[in-house]
Design a protein around this motif. Structure first.
Motif, PDB file in Angstrom:
ATOM      1  N   GLU A  37       0.830  -1.207   0.000  1.00 59.41           N
ATOM      2  CA  GLU A  37       0.000   0.000   0.000  1.00 59.41           C
ATOM      3  C   GLU A  37       0.863   1.254   0.000  1.00 59.41           C
ATOM      4  O   GLU A  37       0.536   2.242  -0.665  1.00 59.41           O
ATOM      5  N   LEU A  38       1.963   1.215   0.752  1.00 62.26           N
ATOM      6  CA  LEU A  38       2.880   2.365   0.730  1.00 62.26           C
ATOM      7  C   LEU A  38       3.564   2.489  -0.623  1.00 62.26           C
ATOM      8  O   LEU A  38       3.675   3.578  -1.178  1.00 62.26           O
ATOM      9  N   GLY A 112       0.148 -11.700  -5.687  1.00 55.97           N
ATOM     10  CA  GLY A 112      -0.943 -10.786  -6.007  1.00 55.97           C
ATOM     11  C   GLY A 112      -0.589  -9.627  -6.903  1.00 55.97           C
ATOM     12  O   GLY A 112      -1.418  -9.176  -7.684  1.00 55.97           O
ATOM     13  N   SER A 113       0.641  -9.096  -6.816  1.00 59.68           N
ATOM     14  CA  SER A 113       0.967  -7.905  -7.594  1.00 59.68           C
ATOM     15  C   SER A 113       2.466  -7.815  -7.841  1.00 59.68           C
ATOM     16  O   SER A 113       3.268  -8.457  -7.159  1.00 59.68           O
ATOM     17  N   ALA A 114       2.816  -6.981  -8.827  1.00 55.64           N
ATOM     18  CA  ALA A 114       4.223  -6.789  -9.198  1.00 55.64           C
ATOM     19  C   ALA A 114       4.467  -5.326  -9.538  1.00 55.64           C
ATOM     20  O   ALA A 114       3.590  -4.653 -10.105  1.00 55.64           O
ATOM     21  N   PHE A 115       5.664  -4.852  -9.207  1.00 57.07           N
ATOM     22  CA  PHE A 115       6.019  -3.453  -9.450  1.00 57.07           C
ATOM     23  C   PHE A 115       7.481  -3.358  -9.890  1.00 57.07           C
ATOM     24  O   PHE A 115       8.307  -4.195  -9.526  1.00 57.07           O
ATOM     25  N   LYS A 134      -1.093 -11.404  -2.089  1.00 56.85           N
ATOM     26  CA  LYS A 134      -2.427 -10.808  -2.113  1.00 56.85           C
ATOM     27  C   LYS A 134      -2.723 -10.051  -0.830  1.00 56.85           C
ATOM     28  O   LYS A 134      -3.538  -9.133  -0.818  1.00 56.85           O
ATOM     29  N   ASP A 135      -2.049 -10.430   0.275  1.00 56.45           N
ATOM     30  CA  ASP A 135      -2.269  -9.725   1.543  1.00 56.45           C
ATOM     31  C   ASP A 135      -1.353  -8.510   1.708  1.00 56.45           C
ATOM     32  O   ASP A 135      -1.363  -7.862   2.749  1.00 56.45           O
ATOM     33  N   ILE A 168      -4.005   3.313  -5.700  1.00 55.56           N
ATOM     34  CA  ILE A 168      -4.901   2.508  -4.864  1.00 55.56           C
ATOM     35  C   ILE A 168      -4.666   1.033  -5.146  1.00 55.56           C
ATOM     36  O   ILE A 168      -4.625   0.605  -6.306  1.00 55.56           O
ATOM     37  N   ILE A 169      -4.518   0.253  -4.111  1.00 54.91           N
ATOM     38  CA  ILE A 169      -4.385  -1.191  -4.275  1.00 54.91           C
ATOM     39  C   ILE A 169      -5.208  -1.877  -3.188  1.00 54.91           C
ATOM     40  O   ILE A 169      -5.227  -1.443  -2.036  1.00 54.91           O
ATOM     41  N   ILE A 170      -5.922  -2.899  -3.579  1.00 64.82           N
ATOM     42  CA  ILE A 170      -6.782  -3.635  -2.656  1.00 64.82           C
ATOM     43  C   ILE A 170      -6.045  -4.887  -2.198  1.00 64.82           C
ATOM     44  O   ILE A 170      -5.558  -5.667  -3.020  1.00 64.82           O
ATOM     45  N   THR A 171      -5.951  -5.066  -0.899  1.00 63.55           N
ATOM     46  CA  THR A 171      -5.297  -6.257  -0.356  1.00 63.55           C
ATOM     47  C   THR A 171      -6.318  -7.139   0.358  1.00 63.55           C
ATOM     48  O   THR A 171      -7.372  -6.664   0.784  1.00 63.55           O
TER      49      THR A 171
END
Length: 353
Positions: A37-38, A112-115, A134-135, A168-171
């Motif tokens: 989220e940060l 869940g995600s990649a950056f 994902k968490d 915005i990202i949903i965990t």
């Protein structure tokens, strides 16, 4: 939602002013949010959200050349430099990289995600690919080194850049650990027989699942003999220090729900810093928060190659935070030098189970 993210970004900026050396993971803890989220707050600036095409991205990282792979949990950080070689990414559930330097076991279910991240540094920007569960917890990070191919990094970012670059990202909520069954509900005799009859250490996980055991419970209920011996929590320090003194190559496994990262080889330069016990070698760094080790066990499992001996360390919740072996490969018995080290530590640090 936009107001919430703006407010969070302001709080983070204040925290960075107060504690300029604070790492993002620790900042997230202080702000009661997740690391991802940060990180996502800086999308459109020095952070690029990538499409969640994890296997495709990983299939391209070999071309980056020599990089630094980082896998961690709350209490142990494992950093290994090398090239991502010999990928096996066809299985949608489990992936592998198997090289002498970068050695990974990947569990995609939690990803869940990649950056892509470009951090300002004094000499040149520090570039990395970062993968999260994902968490919102970090699973794995790949940092470029001076020997890496920056152009390949830029190509990967351009190829996999997501259309969504919002902050915005949903965990998802963190998955709760399964409740431990009462010992009286376990067929202990059947479990112990299964342990004694193991021919491959990789079958131990299946044995636990079949019998409905947590790992620490299994160690408590081990067969009689020296299959599982509880030792004091400075055992990891003792084992690593003795292995360094005797130049005995070891294997260090560190993981989280999405990744296990393995170092195989010697350890040399050891150093304490605050709560952390560290290995600081040119291509391998290990950072262990010793105060978080709640249980330590010497564990022996039979295999076709003879007994395999490990030191396993757990946190207070029963999560395995590190596992150490002597250097070995299938078909080759483990090093007698390793067995001697572990036996000495057992004799010195054994507790009454």
């Amino acid at each position: 939602m936009e107001t919430q993210t703006s407010s969070l970004k302001e709080k983070w900026e204040v925290l960075k002013q107060l504690k300029p050396q604070l790492r993002i993971r620790n900042a997230a803890d202080e702000l009661n949010v997740t690391e991802v989220e940060l990180l996502a707050l800086n999308c459109g600036e020095n952070v690029t959200r990538l499409k969640p095409e994890f296997t495709a991205i990983l299939a391209e990282v070999e071309a980056l050349g020599k990089v630094m792979a980082l896998t961690r949990n709350d209490d142990v950080v494992h950093e290994r430099k090398g090239v991502y070689l010999n990928p096996s990414l066809e299985n949608p559930h489990v992936g592998l990289f198997v090289g002498e330097d970068i050695d990974l076991r990947i569990f995609f279910a939690s990803w869940g995600s990649a950056f892509a991240v470009v951090e300002n540094a004094e000499e040149k920007p520090r570039k990395s690919l970062q993968f999260f569960a994902k968490d919102g917890e970090a699973i794995h990070k790949i940092y470029l080194t001076p020997l890496s191919n920056d152009a390949v990094f830029d190509q990967i970012v351009e190829k996999y850049k997501s259309d969504d670059q919002s902050s915005i990202i949903i965990t998802e909520p963190k998955a709760a650990l399964p409740a431990e069954k009462a010992d009286s509900e376990i067929d202990v005799a059947s479990f112990q027989e299964g342990w004694r009859n193991l021919t491959d250490t990789h079958h131990f996980f299946g044995l636990l699942r079949k019998n409905g055991l947590t790992r620490t419970q299994a160690l408590r209920l081990a067969p009689e003999g020296n299959y599982a011996v509880k030792v004091s929590n400075n055992a990891l320090r003792e084992v690593v220090t003795t292995a360094a003194e005797r130049e005995t190559p070891i294997m260090v496994f560190v993981g989280n729900p999405g990744m296990i990262q393995i170092h195989t080889g010697p350890v040399k330069k050891l150093m304490d810093h605050g709560d952390w016990f560290n290995v600081l070698d040119p291509d391998f760094n290990l950072h262990v928060k010793e105060s978080s080790i709640a249980d330590s066990w010497i564990v022996r499992k039979p295999s076709e190659d003879g007994t395999v001996t490990a030191l396993e360390c757990f946190d207070k919740k029963g999560n395995q935070i590190a596992q150490l072996f002597g250097k070995r490969k299938p078909g080759i018995p483990e090093l007698e030098e390793w067995r001697a080290i572990v036996q000495e530590v057992e004799n010195k640090l054994k507790l009454n189970n």
